[in-house]
Design a protein around this motif. Structure first.
Motif, PDB file in Angstrom:
ATOM      1  N   ALA A   5     -43.690  54.787  57.358  1.00 39.12           N
ATOM      2  CA  ALA A   5     -45.054  54.279  57.209  1.00 39.12           C
ATOM      3  C   ALA A   5     -45.097  53.308  56.038  1.00 39.12           C
ATOM      4  CB  ALA A   5     -46.025  55.422  56.977  1.00 39.12           C
ATOM      5  N   VAL A   6     -45.826  52.207  56.224  1.00 43.62           N
ATOM      6  CA  VAL A   6     -45.998  51.197  55.178  1.00 43.62           C
ATOM      7  C   VAL A   6     -47.493  51.043  54.923  1.00 43.62           C
ATOM      8  CG1 VAL A   6     -45.637  48.789  54.516  1.00 43.62           C
ATOM      9  CG2 VAL A   6     -43.901  49.981  55.873  1.00 43.62           C
ATOM     10  N   SER A   7     -47.887  51.143  53.660  1.00 43.17           N
ATOM     11  CA  SER A   7     -49.297  51.014  53.283  1.00 43.17           C
ATOM     12  C   SER A   7     -49.425  50.068  52.106  1.00 43.17           C
ATOM     13  CB  SER A   7     -49.884  52.375  52.900  1.00 43.17           C
ATOM     14  OG  SER A   7     -49.802  53.270  53.985  1.00 43.17           O
ATOM     15  N   VAL A   8     -50.572  49.348  52.081  1.00 44.06           N
ATOM     16  CA  VAL A   8     -50.865  48.414  50.997  1.00 44.06           C
ATOM     17  C   VAL A   8     -52.278  48.689  50.504  1.00 44.06           C
ATOM     18  CG1 VAL A   8     -51.110  45.968  50.364  1.00 44.06           C
ATOM     19  CG2 VAL A   8     -49.372  46.645  52.020  1.00 44.06           C
ATOM     20  N   ALA A   9     -52.474  48.635  49.192  1.00 39.20           N
ATOM     21  CA  ALA A   9     -53.815  48.726  48.605  1.00 39.20           C
ATOM     22  C   ALA A   9     -54.306  47.294  48.420  1.00 39.20           C
ATOM     23  CB  ALA A   9     -53.781  49.482  47.285  1.00 39.20           C
ATOM     24  N   THR A  20     -57.238  52.463  47.560  1.00 37.13           N
ATOM     25  CA  THR A  20     -57.540  52.732  48.951  1.00 37.13           C
ATOM     26  C   THR A  20     -56.404  52.130  49.769  1.00 37.13           C
ATOM     27  OG1 THR A  20     -59.909  52.607  48.519  1.00 37.13           O
ATOM     28  CG2 THR A  20     -59.202  52.390  50.804  1.00 37.13           C
ATOM     29  N   TRP A  21     -55.619  52.989  50.393  1.00 34.91           N
ATOM     30  CA  TRP A  21     -54.435  52.541  51.114  1.00 34.91           C
ATOM     31  C   TRP A  21     -54.790  52.150  52.545  1.00 34.91           C
ATOM     32  CZ3 TRP A  21     -50.323  51.457  48.395  1.00 34.91           C
ATOM     33  CH2 TRP A  21     -50.142  52.086  47.159  1.00 34.91           C
ATOM     34  N   THR A  77     -53.025  38.063  47.310  1.00 34.40           N
ATOM     35  CA  THR A  77     -52.317  37.582  46.135  1.00 34.40           C
ATOM     36  C   THR A  77     -51.193  38.546  45.765  1.00 34.40           C
ATOM     37  OG1 THR A  77     -53.891  38.752  44.733  1.00 34.40           O
ATOM     38  CG2 THR A  77     -54.373  36.441  45.220  1.00 34.40           C
ATOM     39  N   PRO A  78     -50.259  38.115  44.943  1.00 32.38           N
ATOM     40  CA  PRO A  78     -49.262  39.052  44.425  1.00 32.38           C
ATOM     41  C   PRO A  78     -49.941  40.167  43.621  1.00 32.38           C
ATOM     42  CG  PRO A  78     -48.579  36.808  44.030  1.00 32.38           C
ATOM     43  CD  PRO A  78     -50.001  36.753  44.515  1.00 32.38           C
ATOM     44  N   GLY A  79     -49.269  41.280  43.502  1.00 31.11           N
ATOM     45  CA  GLY A  79     -49.767  42.366  42.670  1.00 31.11           C
ATOM     46  C   GLY A  79     -50.361  43.539  43.419  1.00 31.11           C
ATOM     47  N   HIS A  80     -50.596  43.407  44.733  1.00 33.92           N
ATOM     48  CA  HIS A  80     -51.131  44.539  45.482  1.00 33.92           C
ATOM     49  C   HIS A  80     -50.102  45.663  45.515  1.00 33.92           C
ATOM     50  CE1 HIS A  80     -54.664  42.517  47.058  1.00 33.92           C
ATOM     51  NE2 HIS A  80     -53.905  41.470  47.356  1.00 33.92           N
ATOM     52  N   PRO A  81     -50.512  46.915  45.244  1.00 40.54           N
ATOM     53  CA  PRO A  81     -49.586  48.040  45.358  1.00 40.54           C
ATOM     54  C   PRO A  81     -49.128  48.236  46.805  1.00 40.54           C
ATOM     55  CG  PRO A  81     -51.480  48.632  44.023  1.00 40.54           C
ATOM     56  CD  PRO A  81     -51.791  47.310  44.659  1.00 40.54           C
ATOM     57  N   TYR A  99     -45.034  46.692  43.992  1.00 39.16           N
ATOM     58  CA  TYR A  99     -46.109  45.707  44.035  1.00 39.16           C
ATOM     59  C   TYR A  99     -45.668  44.480  44.820  1.00 39.16           C
ATOM     60  CZ  TYR A  99     -47.695  48.779  40.425  1.00 39.16           C
ATOM     61  OH  TYR A  99     -48.077  49.905  39.752  1.00 39.16           O
ATOM     62  N   ALA A 100     -46.615  43.852  45.499  1.00 38.23           N
ATOM     63  CA  ALA A 100     -46.328  42.628  46.232  1.00 38.23           C
ATOM     64  C   ALA A 100     -45.943  41.529  45.246  1.00 38.23           C
ATOM     65  CB  ALA A 100     -47.546  42.205  47.051  1.00 38.23           C
ATOM     66  N   LYS A 101     -44.796  40.926  45.473  1.00 36.00           N
ATOM     67  CA  LYS A 101     -44.353  39.800  44.646  1.00 36.00           C
ATOM     68  C   LYS A 101     -44.771  38.492  45.291  1.00 36.00           C
ATOM     69  CE  LYS A 101     -40.209  37.623  42.781  1.00 36.00           C
ATOM     70  NZ  LYS A 101     -38.750  37.711  42.644  1.00 36.00           N
TER      71      LYS A 101
END
Length: 130
Positions: A5-9, A20-21, A77-81, A99-101
Motif C-alpha cells: 500500500a502507498v499513501s501520501v499526506a 490525513t493519508w 509540491t515537494p515535501g508531502h509525507p 517525503y516527496a522530493k
C-alpha cells in the motif's frame, strides 16, 4: 504475496498537526526502495523510494487545478509525507516513510506516468534532500 500500500499526506496546511493519508495504491505501476548501506565499506545513506504512478488523467501533475490532490493554490509540491507498507498474513510492516522530493512527469505513447521520487529524514540531516 504481500499486499503493498502507498499513501501520501497531500494537505499543505502548516497549521494542521495531524496527517490525513490518501491511499494511491491503485495508481502505482511499480516502485523501488533503497535503505541504509547499499555497498560494503560505505557510509549509511538516506533511504529513497521511486514510485511510478499512472497519470493518464493528470491527477498527479503538479499544477493541475482539477486534480483531487491540488491544495489551496500550491499544487503538488515537494515535501508531502509518503509511506509504503506491506501486509503479509495479517501483519502490516513498514517499508518506507519519507517525503516527496520531486514529481517527475514522463509521457509515452501508451500512457502518461509520474515518477514520485522520495527521501527519508536522514537526507535532510546530511544535506542530500536537494
Amino acid at each position: 504475496m504481500p499486499q503493498v500500500a502507498v499513501s501520501v499526506a497531500f494537505q499543505n496546511n502548516p497549521f494542521d498537526t495531524s496527517l490525513t493519508w490518501t491511499d494511491i495504491t491503485r495508481y502505482v505501476l511499480d516502485l523501488s526502495t533503497t535503505m541504509g548501506r547499499q555497498h560494503e565499506l560505505q557510509q549509511v545513506g538516506p533511504s529513497t523510494a521511486t514510485i511510478n504512478l499512472w497519470n493518464g488523467d493528470g491527477r498527479f501533475s503538479p499544477w493541475n487545478t482539477s486534480s483531487p490532490y491540488y491544495y489551496s493554490g500550491s499544487g503538488l509540491t515537494p515535501g508531502h509525507p509518503v509511506k509504503v507498507t506491506a501486509t503479509w498474513a495479517g501483519t502490516t510492516y513498514p517499508v518506507f516513510f519519507g517525503y516527496a522530493k520531486a514529481w517527475v512527469p514522463a509521457y509515452g505513447a501508451a500512457r502518461a506516468q509520474m515518477a514520485l521520487q522520495c527521501y527519508d529524514v536522514l537526507a535532510l540531516q546530511i544535506g542530500r534532500a536537494s
